[in-house]
Design an enzyme around this catalytic site. Structure first.
Site, PDB file in Angstrom:
ATOM      1  N   HIS A   1      -5.334  -5.753  -8.091  1.00 27.83           N
ATOM      2  CA  HIS A   1      -6.115  -4.583  -7.843  1.00 27.83           C
ATOM      3  C   HIS A   1      -7.219  -4.914  -7.475  1.00 27.83           C
ATOM      4  O   HIS A   1      -7.787  -5.806  -8.623  1.00 27.83           O
ATOM      5  CB  HIS A   1      -5.955  -3.651  -8.787  1.00 27.83           C
ATOM      6  CG  HIS A   1      -6.394  -2.204  -8.364  1.00 27.83           C
ATOM      7  ND1 HIS A   1      -6.204  -1.212  -7.369  1.00 27.83           N
ATOM      8  CD2 HIS A   1      -7.865  -1.856  -8.736  1.00 27.83           C
ATOM      9  CE1 HIS A   1      -6.847  -0.316  -7.247  1.00 27.83           C
ATOM     10  NE2 HIS A   1      -8.004  -0.688  -7.972  1.00 27.83           N
TER      11      HIS A   1
ATOM     12  N   MET B   1       0.920  -1.224  -0.144  1.00 23.33           N
ATOM     13  CA  MET B   1      -0.126   0.067   0.154  1.00 23.33           C
ATOM     14  C   MET B   1       0.939   1.196   0.091  1.00 23.33           C
ATOM     15  O   MET B   1       0.567   2.237   0.648  1.00 23.33           O
ATOM     16  CB  MET B   1      -0.994  -0.033   1.280  1.00 23.33           C
ATOM     17  CG  MET B   1      -1.706  -1.050   1.382  1.00 23.33           C
ATOM     18  SD  MET B   1      -2.825  -1.581  -0.268  1.00 23.33           S
ATOM     19  CE  MET B   1      -4.192  -0.357  -0.156  1.00 23.33           C
TER      20      MET B   1
HETATM   21  C1  GAR Z   1      -6.055  -7.083  -1.944  1.00 29.81           C
HETATM   22  O1  GAR Z   1      -7.589  -7.068  -1.950  1.00 29.81           O
HETATM   23  C2  GAR Z   1      -5.473  -6.432  -2.929  1.00 29.81           C
HETATM   24  O2  GAR Z   1      -5.986  -6.415  -4.422  1.00 29.81           O
HETATM   25  C3  GAR Z   1      -5.289  -4.827  -2.537  1.00 29.81           C
HETATM   26  O3  GAR Z   1      -5.406  -5.023  -0.951  1.00 29.81           O
HETATM   27  C4  GAR Z   1      -5.767  -6.324  -0.435  1.00 29.81           C
HETATM   28  C5  GAR Z   1      -4.545  -7.036   0.158  1.00 29.81           C
HETATM   29  O4  GAR Z   1      -5.164  -8.287   0.792  1.00 29.81           O
HETATM   30  N1  GAR Z   1      -4.719  -4.170  -3.069  1.00 29.81           N
HETATM   31  C6  GAR Z   1      -4.866  -2.848  -3.242  1.00 29.81           C
HETATM   32  O5  GAR Z   1      -5.427  -2.211  -2.957  1.00 29.81           O
HETATM   33  C7  GAR Z   1      -3.584  -1.954  -4.025  1.00 29.81           C
HETATM   34  N2  GAR Z   1      -3.961  -0.669  -4.129  1.00 29.81           N
HETATM   35  P1  GAR Z   1      -4.116  -9.169   1.500  1.00 29.81           P
HETATM   36  O6  GAR Z   1      -3.034  -8.409   2.087  1.00 29.81           O
HETATM   37  O7  GAR Z   1      -5.005 -10.188   2.011  1.00 29.81           O
HETATM   38  O8  GAR Z   1      -3.564  -9.905   0.040  1.00 29.81           O
END
Ligand code: GAR
Length: 189
Positions: free
Chosen positions: A110, A91
């Site tokens: 994403h 992030m």
């Molecule tokens: C996921 O949903 C991913 O797509 C999103 O964060 C989450 C991470 O979850 N990514 C973004 O929003 C990128 N801007 P995780 O740590 O459980 O994989």
């Protein structure tokens, strides 16, 4: 196998699915290291439990110097002979330096059907817009945020009673299938 680093900031559920798929004997990639920009996140423990080296490189330690933080990460990846970076819930916005250095060798997942809803709060925005479908996208990372060429996408329905939380769970389940498949196809291309 192609040597992959996964960059995370939190729970690392996508990272865990990438690690698991990469551990199959016939997988075309393997996750050799996981790096988080935040210390003590659950994802680091998950990686270690799966037998993968997991490191925190805290952006906080570098103050406002974003590139210095990325250079520290990049040096660790070079030592481990990493060939491809997979961002999985990382992030932080990336500097042009890192994006250029890894051009064509860095992918991201994403939680929307890009080009719809780049940025944050994708599920709330899709519900607010009255969309009937949401989903997730794996794409090559370029300098424009969430703009690079799409490698794979999965659609899921938005149900009448959904809130951002319930929709997020449905999309996450789709992400956990899409990302390993798409990464495998990408490294084998
Ligand atoms: C996921 O949903 C991913 O797509 C999103 O964060 C989450 C991470 O979850 N990514 C973004 O929003 C990128 N801007 P995780 O740590 O459980 O994989």
């Amino acid at each position: 196998k192609t040597r992959v680093a996964v960059l995370i900031s939190g729970s690392g559920t996508n990272m865990a699915s990438l690690i698991a798929a990469g551990q199959a004997a016939d997988a075309p990639y393997e996750v050799v290291v996981v790096v988080s920009n935040v210390a003590d996140v659950a994802g680091l423990d998950k990686a270690r439990a799966a037998g993968v080296e997991a490191l925190a490189v805290e952006h906080k330690a570098f103050g406002k110097d974003r590139e210095a933080h990325e250079r520290a990460i990049d040096a660790l990846l070079a030592e481990r002979k990493v060939e491809v970076i997979a961002l999985a819930g990382y992030m932080r916005l990336l500097t042009p330096w890192l994006v250029r250095k890894w051009a064509g060798r860095m992918v991201n997942i994403h939680p929307s059907l890009l080009p719809l809803y780049p940025g944050l709060n994708t599920h709330a925005r899709a519900i607010e817009a009255g969309d009937l479908e949401a989903g997730c996208t794996v794409h090559i990372v370029t300098e424009g945020v969430d703009e690079g060429p799409v490698l794979g996408q999965t659609r899921v329905p938005i149900l009448p009673d959904d809130d951002a939380e319930t929709l997020s769970e449905r999309v996450k389940a789709a992400e956990h299938r899409l990302y390993p498949q798409t990464l495998a196809a990408f490294v084998a291309r």
